[in-house]
Each structure stands twice: as C-alpha cells, then as structure tokens.
Motif scaffolding. Structure first.
Motif, PDB file in Angstrom:
ATOM      1  N   ARG A 299       6.977   8.556  12.862  1.00 52.61           N
ATOM      2  CA  ARG A 299       5.615   8.482  12.191  1.00 52.61           C
ATOM      3  C   ARG A 299       5.680   7.107  11.368  1.00 52.61           C
ATOM      4  O   ARG A 299       4.024   6.688  11.683  1.00 52.61           O
ATOM      5  CB  ARG A 299       5.852   9.394  10.957  1.00 52.61           C
ATOM      6  CG  ARG A 299       5.845  10.666  11.995  1.00 52.61           C
ATOM      7  CD  ARG A 299       6.178  12.186  10.473  1.00 52.61           C
ATOM      8  NE  ARG A 299       6.122  13.674  11.257  1.00 52.61           N
ATOM      9  CZ  ARG A 299       7.831  13.926  11.498  1.00 52.61           C
ATOM     10  NH1 ARG A 299       8.302  13.194  10.400  1.00 52.61           N
ATOM     11  NH2 ARG A 299       7.904  15.129  12.192  1.00 52.61           N
ATOM     12  N   ILE A 300       6.222   6.822  10.562  1.00 51.50           N
ATOM     13  CA  ILE A 300       6.284   5.542   9.860  1.00 51.50           C
ATOM     14  C   ILE A 300       5.745   4.377  10.645  1.00 51.50           C
ATOM     15  O   ILE A 300       4.329   3.674  10.286  1.00 51.50           O
ATOM     16  CB  ILE A 300       7.774   4.944   8.814  1.00 51.50           C
ATOM     17  CG1 ILE A 300       7.861   6.611   7.938  1.00 51.50           C
ATOM     18  CG2 ILE A 300       6.700   3.886   8.584  1.00 51.50           C
ATOM     19  CD1 ILE A 300       9.109   5.486   7.263  1.00 51.50           C
ATOM     20  N   ILE A 301       6.226   4.204  11.679  1.00 53.86           N
ATOM     21  CA  ILE A 301       6.395   2.494  12.827  1.00 53.86           C
ATOM     22  C   ILE A 301       4.665   3.279  12.833  1.00 53.86           C
ATOM     23  O   ILE A 301       3.807   2.188  13.288  1.00 53.86           O
ATOM     24  CB  ILE A 301       6.949   2.981  13.890  1.00 53.86           C
ATOM     25  CG1 ILE A 301       8.296   2.475  12.789  1.00 53.86           C
ATOM     26  CG2 ILE A 301       6.501   1.397  14.266  1.00 53.86           C
ATOM     27  CD1 ILE A 301       9.598   2.235  13.767  1.00 53.86           C
ATOM     28  N   ALA A 302       4.174   3.912  13.122  1.00 52.00           N
ATOM     29  CA  ALA A 302       2.922   4.770  13.780  1.00 52.00           C
ATOM     30  C   ALA A 302       1.842   4.662  13.086  1.00 52.00           C
ATOM     31  O   ALA A 302       0.703   3.844  13.567  1.00 52.00           O
ATOM     32  CB  ALA A 302       3.086   6.016  14.735  1.00 52.00           C
ATOM     33  N   ALA A 303       2.260   4.841  11.198  1.00 51.27           N
ATOM     34  CA  ALA A 303       1.196   5.355  10.691  1.00 51.27           C
ATOM     35  C   ALA A 303       1.079   4.043  10.032  1.00 51.27           C
ATOM     36  O   ALA A 303      -0.286   3.230   9.775  1.00 51.27           O
ATOM     37  CB  ALA A 303       2.141   5.963   9.678  1.00 51.27           C
TER      38      ALA A 303
ATOM     39  N   LEU B 256      -2.769   1.817  10.461  1.00 49.82           N
ATOM     40  CA  LEU B 256      -3.586   1.408   9.192  1.00 49.82           C
ATOM     41  C   LEU B 256      -4.083   0.080  10.060  1.00 49.82           C
ATOM     42  O   LEU B 256      -5.440  -0.139   9.056  1.00 49.82           O
ATOM     43  CB  LEU B 256      -2.455   0.766   7.785  1.00 49.82           C
ATOM     44  CG  LEU B 256      -1.954   1.685   7.526  1.00 49.82           C
ATOM     45  CD1 LEU B 256      -1.342   1.734   6.601  1.00 49.82           C
ATOM     46  CD2 LEU B 256      -3.149   3.149   6.526  1.00 49.82           C
ATOM     47  N   LEU B 257      -3.414  -0.603  10.670  1.00 47.54           N
ATOM     48  CA  LEU B 257      -4.123  -2.007  11.370  1.00 47.54           C
ATOM     49  C   LEU B 257      -5.210  -1.321  11.767  1.00 47.54           C
ATOM     50  O   LEU B 257      -5.644  -2.370  13.150  1.00 47.54           O
ATOM     51  CB  LEU B 257      -2.799  -2.766  11.514  1.00 47.54           C
ATOM     52  CG  LEU B 257      -1.905  -3.165  10.786  1.00 47.54           C
ATOM     53  CD1 LEU B 257      -0.948  -4.483  11.841  1.00 47.54           C
ATOM     54  CD2 LEU B 257      -3.016  -4.068  10.295  1.00 47.54           C
TER      55      LEU B 257
ATOM     56  N   ALA C  74     -13.304   4.698  22.532  1.00 47.64           N
ATOM     57  CA  ALA C  74     -12.116   4.582  22.914  1.00 47.64           C
ATOM     58  C   ALA C  74     -11.145   4.109  21.463  1.00 47.64           C
ATOM     59  O   ALA C  74     -10.056   5.160  21.391  1.00 47.64           O
ATOM     60  CB  ALA C  74     -12.038   3.509  24.358  1.00 47.64           C
ATOM     61  N   THR C  75     -11.682   3.406  21.294  1.00 46.78           N
ATOM     62  CA  THR C  75     -10.764   2.738  20.689  1.00 46.78           C
ATOM     63  C   THR C  75     -10.959   3.778  18.078  1.00 46.78           C
ATOM     64  O   THR C  75     -10.225   3.955  18.140  1.00 46.78           O
ATOM     65  CB  THR C  75     -11.491   1.717  19.549  1.00 46.78           C
ATOM     66  OG1 THR C  75     -11.081   0.535  20.604  1.00 46.78           O
ATOM     67  CG2 THR C  75     -10.453   0.832  18.271  1.00 46.78           C
ATOM     68  N   LEU C  76     -11.975   4.189  18.525  1.00 42.56           N
ATOM     69  CA  LEU C  76     -12.501   5.696  17.477  1.00 42.56           C
ATOM     70  C   LEU C  76     -11.570   6.565  17.508  1.00 42.56           C
ATOM     71  O   LEU C  76     -10.814   6.803  17.018  1.00 42.56           O
ATOM     72  CB  LEU C  76     -14.273   6.039  17.345  1.00 42.56           C
ATOM     73  CG  LEU C  76     -14.194   6.974  16.549  1.00 42.56           C
ATOM     74  CD1 LEU C  76     -13.383   6.768  15.244  1.00 42.56           C
ATOM     75  CD2 LEU C  76     -15.783   6.612  16.655  1.00 42.56           C
ATOM     76  N   PHE C  77     -11.771   6.977  19.097  1.00 38.13           N
ATOM     77  CA  PHE C  77     -10.590   8.188  19.786  1.00 38.13           C
ATOM     78  C   PHE C  77      -9.236   8.172  19.790  1.00 38.13           C
ATOM     79  O   PHE C  77      -9.005   9.327  19.396  1.00 38.13           O
ATOM     80  CB  PHE C  77     -11.338   8.755  20.865  1.00 38.13           C
ATOM     81  CG  PHE C  77     -12.659   9.277  20.560  1.00 38.13           C
ATOM     82  CD1 PHE C  77     -13.771   9.322  19.660  1.00 38.13           C
ATOM     83  CD2 PHE C  77     -13.294  10.258  22.232  1.00 38.13           C
ATOM     84  CE1 PHE C  77     -14.939   9.874  19.835  1.00 38.13           C
ATOM     85  CE2 PHE C  77     -14.597  10.723  21.397  1.00 38.13           C
ATOM     86  CZ  PHE C  77     -15.719  10.660  20.850  1.00 38.13           C
ATOM     87  N   MET C  78      -8.950   6.756  20.116  1.00 36.10           N
ATOM     88  CA  MET C  78      -7.716   6.803  19.851  1.00 36.10           C
ATOM     89  C   MET C  78      -7.130   6.746  18.715  1.00 36.10           C
ATOM     90  O   MET C  78      -5.393   7.797  18.410  1.00 36.10           O
ATOM     91  CB  MET C  78      -7.375   5.680  20.988  1.00 36.10           C
ATOM     92  CG  MET C  78      -7.390   6.244  21.969  1.00 36.10           C
ATOM     93  SD  MET C  78      -6.572   7.141  23.069  1.00 36.10           S
ATOM     94  CE  MET C  78      -4.839   6.928  22.553  1.00 36.10           C
ATOM     95  N   ALA C  79      -7.652   6.393  18.031  1.00 34.20           N
ATOM     96  CA  ALA C  79      -7.322   6.357  15.834  1.00 34.20           C
ATOM     97  C   ALA C  79      -7.159   7.963  15.839  1.00 34.20           C
ATOM     98  O   ALA C  79      -6.165   7.940  15.084  1.00 34.20           O
ATOM     99  CB  ALA C  79      -8.283   5.978  15.515  1.00 34.20           C
TER     100      ALA C  79
END
Length: 265
Positions: A37-41, A45-46, A69-74
């Motif tokens: 979770r930390i790594i993905a978080a 953040l980037l 696509a970028t927004l939805f994946m975030a």
C-alpha cells in the motif's frame, strides 16, 4: 513540471507494488500488504500531479483519451488502496498497479485533446460518478479473473500456489458481487445524471459512449438478477462480469481512442 521523470518514478513504484503482490500470490515472498500500500500510494502521489498537468493542458473542460485514461487509473488505484483496508481486494493491484504505470508513461508521449462544455455541478456529478463506477468495475474485472483462476484450480484439484494465497472462493465471490453492486449503483447515477445534465447524450460524439454504457449496465444488472434469482456464480459470473467491463471499457475509451489516436481528430 517535467512529466517524464515523475511518470517514470511512478511507473517504477507501481511495478514494484504489483510485482510484490504478484509474488505473494505465487507464494514466493511473504505477504506485506502495508508495504504494498505504501509503495503504491507513493506512486499515486507522483501520479496525481501528472493528472493535474494533463487537465491543465487540455483545451477544453472534457478531457481527451490520454487524460481520461490517466485520471481514471488514478481513481482506480486510490479505490483499491482504500477498499483494501476493509475488503480483500489488494490482489487486484497485481494488474491495476502496473497498468496505471503503463498508462502514465504512454500519456506523457501522446497529446491530449478536450472538448468545450460548461462545468456545472450536474456535469461534475456525472464525471465523478463515471470515474468511480469505472474504478470499481475495473477492480471487479480483476477480481473476476482471480475467481476464475481459483475456480478452475479447485475443479482440477490444484490446491497449491495461487489458491492457497487467496481467501476462500465463497469470500472471493461475495467481494466480487459487492464490487459489481457498488459499481452498478454508480453507473446508474452516471447514466441518469448524463441524461439530466448533458444537452444531448445521443449527439454524434456521445452516442457510442451512451449506447455502450447502457449495454454494460444491462449486462451487470442481468448478472445481479441472475445471482439473486437463480444463484449464478463461478465461471458464469466471471464471464458476465468481464463482458460488462469490456462494454464499459469501449464506452469510456473506445471512441476517444479511435478519434484522437487513430484518426487524430
């Protein structure tokens, strides 16, 4: 802001998180959900500044293919991270985290178009409900793939490897239908708010999205009715979930991809 360095760092973090969770499923490394979770978080953040930059570069208020696509994946990554605190859905990150990183890298090299429209509260409701519906149903698709693998393994009496790493099949199926229920509710809100607040959902540039979204809604609704009226489960549930997600993917990105990336319109 230099886009590529941010995208590259996010990509590496997403790949690392997805790889560790994948190795966990294969029982090659011990479970480290907090670390994943930390790594993905950190990747998220980037990722977020990239979304803001792409939205700022779009000439209109409705984002184009790469920005969408970028927004939805975030949104999908964020939903996985939050939902994994309450439900066993972190395994969806095996596919979603690397996919988010790939989308981010690709987005830095492609132009993003937009279309002009007034951003009213109603349109904002439509956009938010659409993004959340996509996120939940994308997670449901990955969950369906895992349920399918688990189901096939148990049918052939293969109880080692990935089966040992997953929760019981009944739990996996319950979570799958919870995700579909939540996704359908948000998809219903998205479609309804589109009809109410957008001028013409059957205009030439929206007709494909509208029809495919309705087809996806019908597929998911049929699945839920089949579940609670006829006890649908197992591979039938997997196939219907993946079919609905396929129509939804085409609805959200199909026409944008053809028009903006292939035809450059």
């Amino acid at each position: 802001m230099q886009a590529l360095p941010f995208a590259t760092m996010a990509f590496i973090l997403y790949i690392a998180a997805g790889t560790w969770q994948g190795m966990t499923l294969l029982r090659r490394v011990p479970p480290r959900p907090g670390m994943v979770r930390i790594i993905a978080a950190l990747g998220l953040l980037l990722h977020i500044p990239m979304v803001v930059q792409l939205l700022g570069q779009a000439p209109g208020l409705l984002p184009g293919f790469t920005t969408s696509a970028t927004l939805f994946m975030a949104v999908a990554v964020n939903v996985v991270l939050v939902a994994s605190l309450f439900k066993p859905v972190l395994n969806a990150g095996v596919m979603l985290f690397p996919l988010a990183g790939i989308v981010l890298i690709v987005a830095t090299g492609l132009p993003s178009q937009g279309s002009e429209t007034g951003l009213t509260p109603g349109i904002l409701l439509h956009a938010i409900s659409s993004a959340l519906a996509f996120a939940l149903l994308a997670i449901a698709a990955v969950q369906a793939v895992l349920v399918g693998l688990q189901n096939q393994a148990l049918r052939h009496h293969h109880i080692r490897g990935i089966v040992q790493s997953l929760p019981p099949l009944t739990t996996m199926e319950r979570v799958l239908f919870e995700l579909v229920w939540a996704g359908v509710l948000l998809l219903t809100l998205s479609i309804a708010s589109g009809f109410i607040f957008l001028d013409n959902l059957f205009a030439q540039h929206l007709v494909h999205k509208t029809l495919l979204s309705i087809i996806a809604w019908l597929v998911f609704t049929t699945l839920l009715v089949g579940r609670y009226r006829f006890g649908w489960r197992g591979m039938r549930a997997v196939k219907w979930t993946l079919a609905g997600c396929g129509f939804l993917l085409l609805a959200y990105f199909g026409s944008k991809f053809v028009l903006e990336i292939l035809l450059h319109r």
